[in-house]
Every structure is written in C-alpha cells, then in structure tokens.
Design a protein around this motif. Structure first.
Motif, PDB file in Angstrom:
ATOM      1  N   ARG A  91       4.302  -1.048   8.909  1.00 25.12           N
ATOM      2  CA  ARG A  91       3.900  -2.320   9.519  1.00 25.12           C
ATOM      3  C   ARG A  91       2.887  -2.161  10.654  1.00 25.12           C
ATOM      4  O   ARG A  91       2.547  -3.125  11.319  1.00 25.12           O
ATOM      5  N   GLN A  92       2.384  -0.954  10.849  1.00 26.38           N
ATOM      6  CA  GLN A  92       1.509  -0.715  11.995  1.00 26.38           C
ATOM      7  C   GLN A  92       0.167  -1.436  11.901  1.00 26.38           C
ATOM      8  O   GLN A  92      -0.440  -1.762  12.920  1.00 26.38           O
ATOM      9  N   ALA A  93      -0.335  -1.654  10.678  1.00 30.53           N
ATOM     10  CA  ALA A  93      -1.633  -2.317  10.509  1.00 30.53           C
ATOM     11  C   ALA A  93      -1.489  -3.775  10.067  1.00 30.53           C
ATOM     12  O   ALA A  93      -2.467  -4.416   9.699  1.00 30.53           O
ATOM     13  N   GLU A  94      -0.278  -4.275  10.125  1.00 28.45           N
ATOM     14  CA  GLU A  94       0.036  -5.611   9.617  1.00 28.45           C
ATOM     15  C   GLU A  94      -0.862  -6.694  10.218  1.00 28.45           C
ATOM     16  O   GLU A  94      -1.457  -7.515   9.492  1.00 28.45           O
ATOM     17  N   GLU A  95      -1.013  -6.705  11.534  1.00 26.74           N
ATOM     18  CA  GLU A  95      -1.805  -7.749  12.183  1.00 26.74           C
ATOM     19  C   GLU A  95      -3.294  -7.604  11.876  1.00 26.74           C
ATOM     20  O   GLU A  95      -4.016  -8.604  11.767  1.00 26.74           O
ATOM     21  N   LEU A  96      -3.779  -6.374  11.729  1.00 27.73           N
ATOM     22  CA  LEU A  96      -5.188  -6.147  11.390  1.00 27.73           C
ATOM     23  C   LEU A  96      -5.493  -6.686   9.994  1.00 27.73           C
ATOM     24  O   LEU A  96      -6.557  -7.272   9.758  1.00 27.73           O
ATOM     25  N   ILE A  97      -4.558  -6.495   9.090  1.00 29.53           N
ATOM     26  CA  ILE A  97      -4.729  -7.006   7.731  1.00 29.53           C
ATOM     27  C   ILE A  97      -4.719  -8.523   7.735  1.00 29.53           C
ATOM     28  O   ILE A  97      -5.578  -9.172   7.115  1.00 29.53           O
ATOM     29  N   GLN A  98      -3.774  -9.096   8.444  1.00 27.98           N
ATOM     30  CA  GLN A  98      -3.675 -10.554   8.513  1.00 27.98           C
ATOM     31  C   GLN A  98      -4.913 -11.178   9.148  1.00 27.98           C
ATOM     32  O   GLN A  98      -5.274 -12.312   8.834  1.00 27.98           O
ATOM     33  N   ALA A  99      -5.571 -10.421  10.026  1.00 27.80           N
ATOM     34  CA  ALA A  99      -6.790 -10.910  10.677  1.00 27.80           C
ATOM     35  C   ALA A  99      -8.030 -10.747   9.796  1.00 27.80           C
ATOM     36  O   ALA A  99      -9.140 -11.141  10.199  1.00 27.80           O
ATOM     37  N   GLY A 100      -7.862 -10.161   8.613  1.00 23.15           N
ATOM     38  CA  GLY A 100      -8.978  -9.995   7.697  1.00 23.15           C
ATOM     39  C   GLY A 100      -9.932  -8.886   8.076  1.00 23.15           C
ATOM     40  O   GLY A 100     -11.113  -8.918   7.688  1.00 23.15           O
ATOM     41  N   LEU A 101      -9.433  -7.874   8.812  1.00 17.60           N
ATOM     42  CA  LEU A 101     -10.307  -6.809   9.301  1.00 17.60           C
ATOM     43  C   LEU A 101     -10.224  -5.530   8.471  1.00 17.60           C
ATOM     44  O   LEU A 101     -10.999  -4.596   8.703  1.00 17.60           O
ATOM     45  N   MET A 102      -9.315  -5.493   7.511  1.00 16.61           N
ATOM     46  CA  MET A 102      -9.122  -4.273   6.741  1.00 16.61           C
ATOM     47  C   MET A 102      -9.500  -4.476   5.278  1.00 16.61           C
ATOM     48  O   MET A 102      -9.367  -5.565   4.717  1.00 16.61           O
ATOM     49  N   ARG A 103      -9.957  -3.420   4.654  1.00 19.37           N
ATOM     50  CA  ARG A 103     -10.473  -3.498   3.292  1.00 19.37           C
ATOM     51  C   ARG A 103      -9.358  -3.503   2.252  1.00 19.37           C
ATOM     52  O   ARG A 103      -8.396  -2.720   2.330  1.00 19.37           O
ATOM     53  N   ASP A 104      -9.517  -4.350   1.268  1.00 17.15           N
ATOM     54  CA  ASP A 104      -8.615  -4.431   0.118  1.00 17.15           C
ATOM     55  C   ASP A 104      -8.985  -3.291  -0.847  1.00 17.15           C
ATOM     56  O   ASP A 104     -10.123  -3.206  -1.312  1.00 17.15           O
ATOM     57  N   LEU A 105      -8.018  -2.415  -1.137  1.00 18.20           N
ATOM     58  CA  LEU A 105      -8.259  -1.259  -1.999  1.00 18.20           C
ATOM     59  C   LEU A 105      -7.682  -1.438  -3.399  1.00 18.20           C
ATOM     60  O   LEU A 105      -7.595  -0.479  -4.167  1.00 18.20           O
ATOM     61  N   THR A 106      -7.326  -2.648  -3.750  1.00 21.79           N
ATOM     62  CA  THR A 106      -6.651  -2.891  -5.031  1.00 21.79           C
ATOM     63  C   THR A 106      -7.489  -2.426  -6.217  1.00 21.79           C
ATOM     64  O   THR A 106      -6.958  -1.828  -7.171  1.00 21.79           O
ATOM     65  N   ASP A 107      -8.807  -2.674  -6.199  1.00 21.33           N
ATOM     66  CA  ASP A 107      -9.669  -2.259  -7.304  1.00 21.33           C
ATOM     67  C   ASP A 107      -9.675  -0.741  -7.468  1.00 21.33           C
ATOM     68  O   ASP A 107      -9.605  -0.221  -8.593  1.00 21.33           O
TER      69      ASP A 107
END
Length: 412
Positions: A91-107
C-alpha cells in the motif's frame, strides 16, 4: 568503387544499429539498497538493464525505506519523477496511483504473461489497483527469521538454539561470555518488525491475522497478545546493549560473533554472503523463530512514474521486462538473499537458508505481511510505539499493550 561500397555498407550497418537502439536512453532508478549485500544485488539489475542498450542511472538513497520513501514521493508529486522507483509491494504507493501519477503496466504484464509466472498470486494482487497492474514484484522478502552466530554460542558454551524459547534460555550464558544476546538496531522499523515477527511466532498465524487483518482491538488487548508482549519484553532486555543504529550494523554483530542473534528479514543473508559466511556452518537460520515456519509474501517492487519523454517511457517498459527475466531473477535474488517471484527458475545454487524458504513457499505456508495489511499511517504509529518500548525499559508491557490496542482500534 570498393571504398564507396564499404562506406555504403558502414552507413547501412550504422542505420541498423541505430534502429535497434532507437529508444536506448538513461533511466534513473531510485532505491534504498545501500548495504554491502544490497549493493551487490542491485548491481545485477543494473547489469541486466545495461545489456539492453539502455543505461541504469543509480539513484540510491542512504538509510531505510522510512528515510527514502518521503524523498521519492516528494519528487514524484513535485514534478521531478525518476524513471523507476523501489517500494515494498503493498500500500506504499496507493496515494500516488490514486493521484494518477504512476504508470499502468497492464499491457506489459499481459504481453509478458506475468499472471502465469509470478507466484504466489498475492504478489501481483498487491500491485493491482482498480483492476490494473502498477508495479513489478522482484522478490519475496520475509521478515520471519532468526539469524544465529554459531561462533557466539560456541564461545558461550551452549548449543545453538533450535527455537525462540531455547534462545531466551541461552541469553544469560551469552551475556556472561561478553556477547550481546540479541542485536536490534536503533531504527524504529527494526523494533516494530521484531514485534510483528514475535506475534507470528509466539502468538501464531491466527492471532497475527486477527490483529493485523481483522483489526480486532479487543483481541489485541487480550491474553493471547499479552504473551507476545512478554516475549517482546524478553527481547528488549536481551537487546539493551546493542548500541548500533542501522540494521546491517546489527547483522554485522552476528557475523563477527559480537551478538548471539538477530530477528531480521532474509535480506540479512546478503550480508553474510558478502562476508564469506556459509549457511549451516558459520551461522544458523530459524524461519518463524523455530516455532511457526510460515513466511510472508512481502518484498520489493518497482513502480514507474508517468513520464513525458517517449524514449524514457519505452525504456521503462524494457526495464519492467528485464526485472522479471528468469536470468535476472536468479542473479539478483541469490545476491539479495530473497526468493524469486517466478516459479519457473533454476535455483540449484541456493544455500541452506534459501532452501528452507523455498520449501516453506512450496508447502504454501505463506501469509500477507503488515505492509500489505496496514496503511503507512498505522505502520508509523506502531514504529513510534515499539521504538519507545525497546528504548525505554521502564515502559511496562501492560501500558505498551494498551497503547498498541488503541492503534489497532483506529487502524486502516
């Protein structure tokens, strides 16, 4: 004519070379791996990434994750993101992800079939937010180990313990021989981590989950956890003369026979390896403190901030793929002391302690750890409490347990 043909051939070869490395670029990678064993391990990641034609620019931040994470987060939120950064998956990067600052690696994950090779499944689950994958797990690190100096126990004239109870019983003999029974450094996370390990070992898996997963404050205040605090009281008395700050300094006390043992994650193995010590001969490792052979499927992962530079964005994809390459996984984890996240790699070179971990993993005796179950705010409150508990012998176990239950009551 020959010169013209040679020049043309050279130009063509140059063009092909440039095409093959069109996206090659420098990529800054931040992490907090600065001890001897950690530096040796991260060098393997850098070597593998450099082999792709890109360049790993090392952004090591001295100190623990508690020191490094605020710096990393500040850079990302402040508009100065690195190419990739280490966090513990959870959960350490949870807020960064929610803020739209981290890259989606799903592809990338889909193309590389991560769901088929990463084990256990909970590792990728910890990287998944809203159905999308945001990180690359690189290892399985478990906190639940007791590292013992065979030399220290031989000097004290007592057998190497097989479990926590035998270890506590041997403490007076170690002290008489001028040896610190238990090495615990002054960083707050070490004290909190040791307590969590004691909860798993002494209290058992069900008790650990009732407190950290179910957030059962009534149970946290009850007799089962009182037993854990009694064990923690013994631990702080055994550790009172450690007098070092960093975790690897405490590990070095065990390596040199100045301390009988240390409760620390399997990353301590890297320090023993760098020192040339042999598992089973120079030191002994007890998973679950010899009482509950269960390990946590926590560990390290890399997250990728969103970048505007197209070449660096492409390099991020290459790094993500490289981190989970089978050869990279083996080279890195053998140096780090952790277990690989891929279930299809050859680990015949694993030492005695790593084989114990692999056996526990194969049996499915695994659990999520506090990084995955509790918010960073709750973790910090626990660190503050147990830092005080280990530092102040006059803080009673009753008062400490009361304060701990209050933290759990408000935990998220």
């Amino acid at each position: 004519m020959r010169q013209m043909m040679t020049a043309a051939a050279l130009a063509a070869a140059t063009a092909l070379s440039c095409a093959g490395t069109a996206y090659a670029t420098d990529l800054e990678v931040t992490h907090w791996w600065t001890s001897g064993g950690e530096a040796a391990a991260v060098a393997e990641l850098a070597k593998a990434f450099d082999a792709t034609g890109n360049k790993w620019v090392d952004g090591a931040i001295a100190g623990s994750g508690g020191t490094a994470r605020p710096i990393m987060i500040s850079r990302i939120t402040g508009g100065d993101p690195m190419g990739a950064t280490q966090f513990n998956h959870g959960r350490q990067a949870e807020e960064l992800i929610q803020a739209g600052l981290m890259r989606d690696l799903t592809d990338v994950a889909t193309k590389e079939k991560w769901t088929e090779v990463v084990r256990p499944k909970s590792l990728l689950d910890s990287c998944t937010v809203g159905g999308k994958i945001y990180c690359v797990p690189v290892n399985i690190h478990s906190w639940q180990w007791l590292w013992l100096s065979n030399e220290a126990f031989a000097k004290a004239g007592v057998p190497v313990p097989k479990n926590w109870d035998e270890y506590v019983a041997a403490a007076p003999a170690l002290e008489k021989a001028g040896i610190v029974p238990l090495a615990v450094g002054g960083q707050a996370w070490q004290a909190a981590g040791a307590f969590d390990v004691l909860m798993m070992a002494v209290g058992g898996t069900d008790a650990f989950l009732k407190v950290n997963k179910d957030k059962d404050a009534t149970f946290a205040a009850g007799p089962e956890i009182a037993k854990v605090f009694k064990a923690a009281d013994a631990a702080r008395k055994m550790a009172k003369n450690t007098n070092v700050q960093d975790w690897n300094q405490a590990t070095n006390m065990v390596i040199t026979g100045k301390a009988g043992g240390q409760i620390m994650g399997d990353w301590a193995q890297g320090e023993f390896q760098v020192a040339g010590k042999v598992a089973g001969k120079d030191y002994t490792c007890l998973p679950g403190l010899g009482m509950n052979a269960t390990i946590a499927t926590a560990g390290d992962a890399f997250y990728f901030p969103l970048l505007k530079d197209a070449d660096k964005a492409k390099a991020q994809e290459v790094l993500a793929e490289t981190l989970l390459d089978p050869k990279t996984q083996v080279a890195f984890n053998l140096k780090k002391g952790s277990l690989p996240v891929r279930g299809d790699v050859d680990l015949t070179a694993a030492n005695d302690c790593m084989k114990k971990g692999l056996d526990i993993l194969a049996k499915g005796s695994v659990i999520q750890w506090t990084d995955q179950l509790l918010s960073q705010d709750t973790q910090k409150q626990k660190e503050d409490l147990f830092s005080e508990f280990f530092a102040k012998q006059d803080l009673t176990v009753e008062e400490a347990q009361k304060r701990f239950a209050a933290i759990i009551a408000k935990a998220d």
